[in-house]
Design a protein around this motif. Structure first.
Motif, short mmCIF file in Angstrom:
data_model
loop_
_atom_site.label_atom_id
_atom_site.label_comp_id
_atom_site.label_asym_id
_atom_site.label_seq_id
_atom_site.Cartn_x
_atom_site.Cartn_y
_atom_site.Cartn_z
N ARG A 1 47.14 36.82 32.79
CA ARG A 1 46.31 35.86 33.50
C ARG A 1 46.56 34.45 32.99
O ARG A 1 47.06 34.27 31.88
N LYS A 2 46.15 33.47 33.78
CA LYS A 2 46.23 32.07 33.38
C LYS A 2 45.73 31.92 31.94
O LYS A 2 44.66 32.42 31.59
N GLY A 3 46.55 31.28 31.11
CA GLY A 3 46.20 31.07 29.71
C GLY A 3 46.84 32.06 28.76
O GLY A 3 46.85 31.84 27.56
N ASP A 4 47.41 33.16 29.28
CA ASP A 4 48.07 34.15 28.43
C ASP A 4 49.44 33.66 27.98
O ASP A 4 50.14 32.94 28.71
N VAL A 5 49.83 34.06 26.79
CA VAL A 5 51.16 33.81 26.24
C VAL A 5 51.80 35.16 25.97
O VAL A 5 51.18 36.03 25.35
N VAL A 6 53.02 35.36 26.46
CA VAL A 6 53.73 36.63 26.32
C VAL A 6 55.03 36.38 25.59
O VAL A 6 55.76 35.45 25.93
N TYR B 1 69.43 20.90 21.90
CA TYR B 1 68.18 21.66 21.79
C TYR B 1 68.38 23.16 21.92
O TYR B 1 67.56 23.93 21.45
N GLN B 2 69.42 23.57 22.59
CA GLN B 2 69.76 24.99 22.76
C GLN B 2 68.56 25.82 23.20
O GLN B 2 68.24 26.85 22.62
N LEU B 3 67.91 25.35 24.27
CA LEU B 3 66.85 26.11 24.90
C LEU B 3 66.79 25.73 26.36
O LEU B 3 67.26 24.66 26.74
N VAL B 4 66.27 26.62 27.17
CA VAL B 4 66.01 26.31 28.58
C VAL B 4 64.56 26.64 28.86
O VAL B 4 63.96 27.50 28.21
N SER B 5 64.01 25.92 29.83
CA SER B 5 62.63 26.16 30.22
C SER B 5 62.51 25.88 31.71
O SER B 5 63.22 25.04 32.26
N GLY B 6 61.61 26.60 32.34
CA GLY B 6 61.36 26.40 33.76
C GLY B 6 60.01 26.95 34.16
O GLY B 6 59.38 27.71 33.41
N SER B 7 59.59 26.58 35.33
CA SER B 7 58.35 27.07 35.91
C SER B 7 58.72 28.01 37.05
O SER B 7 59.59 27.68 37.88
N VAL B 8 58.11 29.19 37.07
CA VAL B 8 58.39 30.17 38.11
C VAL B 8 57.08 30.54 38.79
O VAL B 8 56.11 30.90 38.12
N THR B 9 57.04 30.43 40.12
CA THR B 9 55.86 30.78 40.90
C THR B 9 56.18 32.01 41.75
O THR B 9 57.12 32.00 42.54
N SER C 1 47.31 38.24 44.13
CA SER C 1 47.23 36.88 43.60
C SER C 1 48.63 36.35 43.29
O SER C 1 49.46 37.09 42.78
N PRO C 2 48.87 35.09 43.56
CA PRO C 2 50.12 34.50 43.07
C PRO C 2 50.02 34.36 41.55
O PRO C 2 48.93 34.49 40.97
N ASP D 1 48.92 29.88 35.88
CA ASP D 1 48.04 30.07 37.04
C ASP D 1 48.13 31.51 37.53
O ASP D 1 49.18 32.15 37.43
N GLY D 2 47.03 32.01 38.07
CA GLY D 2 47.01 33.29 38.75
C GLY D 2 46.91 34.51 37.85
O GLY D 2 46.58 34.43 36.67
N ILE D 3 47.21 35.65 38.48
CA ILE D 3 47.15 36.96 37.82
C ILE D 3 48.44 37.70 38.15
O ILE D 3 48.88 37.70 39.31
N GLY D 4 49.04 38.31 37.16
CA GLY D 4 50.29 39.02 37.39
C GLY D 4 50.47 40.17 36.43
O GLY D 4 49.53 40.61 35.77
#
Length: 167
Positions: free
Chosen positions: A115-120, A69-77, A136-137, A99-102
């Motif tokens: 914010r939650k729901g944004d794609v960057v 697949y040559q990709l990595v993915s993870g969740s960062v809090t 906010s976390p 989740d949250g605001i950053g």
């Protein structure tokens, strides 16, 4: 139509992430041996390194790198005020804020609120950083494609002035 294994993996990953984001408030459950409670989608993971993060950050791998697949993915809090160091990715990076605001900032550009729901989308080889707001976390899922080109190049810590958006 011919679709490569890498593209299939990327499409499957995006589909699964989309499904997870639509579930809404999750009921307490268990993923492997780590409990998931409240509105969390994935376990918090392991504490992030002080060599790559400022403040308290939790990192959970979701998709390990492999030759198919040559990709990595993870969740960062990120806890409030926490952020990554400046870094870049040879093939870029996609962030899905769950989740949250950053904040997110590309080198040479103003800091952006996320914010939650944004794609960057972080362009290839472009230094950037991301983290939680002061109040906010913030949790995001990261996807790094085409890992055969490399995964990440860590740079320096984000200064307090950069974090606050001061010029």
């Amino acid at each position: 139509m011919t679709v490569s294994n890498g593209r299939i993996g990327f499409i499957i990953t995006l589909g699964l992430l989309s499904l997870c984001l639509q579930v809404g408030k999750a009921q307490p459950t268990t993923t492997g041996t780590k409990p998931v409670t409240g509105s969390a989608i994935f376990p918090k993971g392991e504490k992030g390194s002080a060599q790559t993060f400022t403040g308290t950050v939790w990192v959970q791998s979701l998709v390990e790198n492999d030759s198919i697949y040559q990709l990595v993915s993870g969740s960062v809090t990120f806890e409030p005020g926490a952020r990554s160091f400046w870094h870049s990715h040879p093939s870029g990076q996609v962030l899905l804020v769950t989740d949250g605001i950053g904040y997110h900032q590309l080198e040479g550009k103003p800091r952006q609120v996320v914010r939650k729901g944004d794609v960057v989308k972080c362009p290839p080889n472009t230094p950037h950083w991301h983290g939680a707001s002061a109040d906010s976390p913030m949790t995001h899922i990261h996807i790094i494609p085409k890992t055969e080109k490399g995964i990440v190049r860590w740079l320096r810590a984000v200064t307090d002035a950069e974090y606050t958006g001061a010029r």
